[in-house]
Write a protein that holds these residues in place. Structure first.
Motif, short mmCIF file in Angstrom:
data_model
loop_
_atom_site.label_atom_id
_atom_site.label_comp_id
_atom_site.label_asym_id
_atom_site.label_seq_id
_atom_site.Cartn_x
_atom_site.Cartn_y
_atom_site.Cartn_z
N VAL A 69 -5.81 -5.54 -4.83
CA VAL A 69 -5.71 -5.60 -3.48
C VAL A 69 -5.46 -4.74 -3.19
O VAL A 69 -5.10 -3.55 -3.30
N ASP A 70 -6.40 -3.53 -1.68
CA ASP A 70 -6.03 -2.08 -0.94
C ASP A 70 -5.24 -2.87 0.29
O ASP A 70 -6.05 -3.66 1.33
N VAL A 71 -4.23 -2.62 -0.04
CA VAL A 71 -3.34 -2.87 1.98
C VAL A 71 -3.54 -1.93 2.69
O VAL A 71 -3.05 -1.46 2.07
N GLY A 72 -4.33 -1.79 3.92
CA GLY A 72 -4.74 -0.88 4.56
C GLY A 72 -5.96 -0.04 3.85
O GLY A 72 -5.27 1.25 3.54
N ALA A 73 -6.37 -0.78 3.62
CA ALA A 73 -8.27 0.34 2.99
C ALA A 73 -8.20 1.21 2.90
O ALA A 73 -9.23 1.97 3.13
#
Length: 326
Positions: free
Chosen positions: A56-60
């Motif tokens: 999961v890449d938060v602020g992708a």
């Protein structure tokens, strides 16, 4: 700041892409993704190779990091890449990457928040002769005036994490960033969460804060009118405590320089003998060394803070001996 970044017509809400305005580790080199792929392998092994590994890449941003990791990682179809971003999905992004406005409720694997927390909105407070007061900003001009006293919760956060000492001193209240990071840890059923950002520690907070703006590759006055990115460095030590309270079972605070060196990025020039025996290989190795050097530069990207927290597994052995290095 909330309206300027994420409200109607806000900087990120309307689809501005980070690469057009500032340079991150992701934009600097694909070798950042290669280092994270090594970390994924460590976490996957610690989890016992689960049937589904969430990445999961938060602020992708535009999803570049996930796309690059997909090109160098093979978990036999078990990898579930999820981009968390408020901007619209970019054209041409791999269909294998999910695009969401919020993280999944249940995550087993690895969460990466690369330069996300610095864009979680903060209030600025200044110590005046009457005590701490919020700084009120005219969104049309950027003009500032003293506002009301901060809320009780904010005052408690300041006293714990960023005490103001002299009139004129400023702080950026990180309570909402702590809450945002805690929300990530509460979703993590097993695995590792990583926050990467410009950071500072309690004993070395900048006296006048760090709030700034970026537009088209230049620093600009952080006028909250939606025309620029607005960012401030992160109190990662405070976020670490919030993560512990949210369920983190182990924690590491280090620098990007130390962490990436542990993950194999050394920046060492290849041997000159290689230039004679295999010139193309030498040039490839020289380019890799240059890219590594930028990522671990102690006066640049290497000075970023890394907050590593795990749930249900220990810290990866490859990182346990990292120390902030000169």
């Amino acid at each position: 700041m909330q309206q300027a970044l994420y409200g109607p017509g806000g900087f990120y809400a309307r689809g501005e892409r980070p690469a057009a305005h500032f340079r991150t580790s992701v934009h600097a080199s694909h070798r950042f993704a290669m280092a994270l792929a090594r970390l994924i392998a460590e976490v996957d092994t610690a989890l016992g190779h689960p049937a589904r590994f969430d990445l999961v890449d938060v602020g992708a941003g535009s999803g570049e990091l996930l796309a690059e990791i997909l090109s160098v990682t093979n978990l036999g179809g078990r990898l579930r890449p999820v981009a968390v971003e408020v901007a619209p999905r970019p054209a041409g992004l791999s269909g294998a990457i999910e695009w969401c406005s919020a993280p999944p409720e249940d995550i087993t694997g690895l969460v990466v928040a690369n330069e996300w927390l610095d864009n979680v909105p903060v209030d600025v407070v200044e110590l005046t002769d009457e005590g701490p007061r919020l700084v009120v900003v005219d969104p049309r001009t950027g003009a500032e005036i003293p506002g009301p006293a901060p809320a009780v919760e904010d005052t408690e956060w300041l006293e714990r994490w960023w005490p103001l000492r002299e009139p004129g001193d400023r702080a950026e209240i990180g309570r909402h960033r702590c809450a945002a990071w805690a929300s990530v840890l509460r979703r993590l059923r097993g695995g590792l969460a990583l926050a990467v950002d410009y950071a500072h520690e309690r004993d070395h907070r900048p006296a006048y804060g760090t709030l700034t703006g970026y537009r088209d590759g230049r620093c600009v006055t952080p006028v909250p009118d939606g025309s620029c990115d607005i960012t401030a460095h992160v109190a990662l030590d405070a976020c670490a405590e919030a993560g512990r309270l949210a369920g983190a079972t182990s924690t590491l605070l280090t620098t990007q320089r130390a962490a990436l060196r542990a993950l194999g990025l050394r920046g060492a020039r290849p041997a000159l003998d290689l230039a004679r025996s295999d010139p193309r290989a030498y040039l490839r190795a020289l380019r890799a060394a240059g890219e590594d050097a930028e990522l671990i530069d102690p006066s640049g990207l290497g000075s970023f803070g890394w907050l590593v927290q795990t749930v249900g597994v220990g810290l990866p052995a490859i990182l346990t001996e990292t120390r902030p290095s000169p």
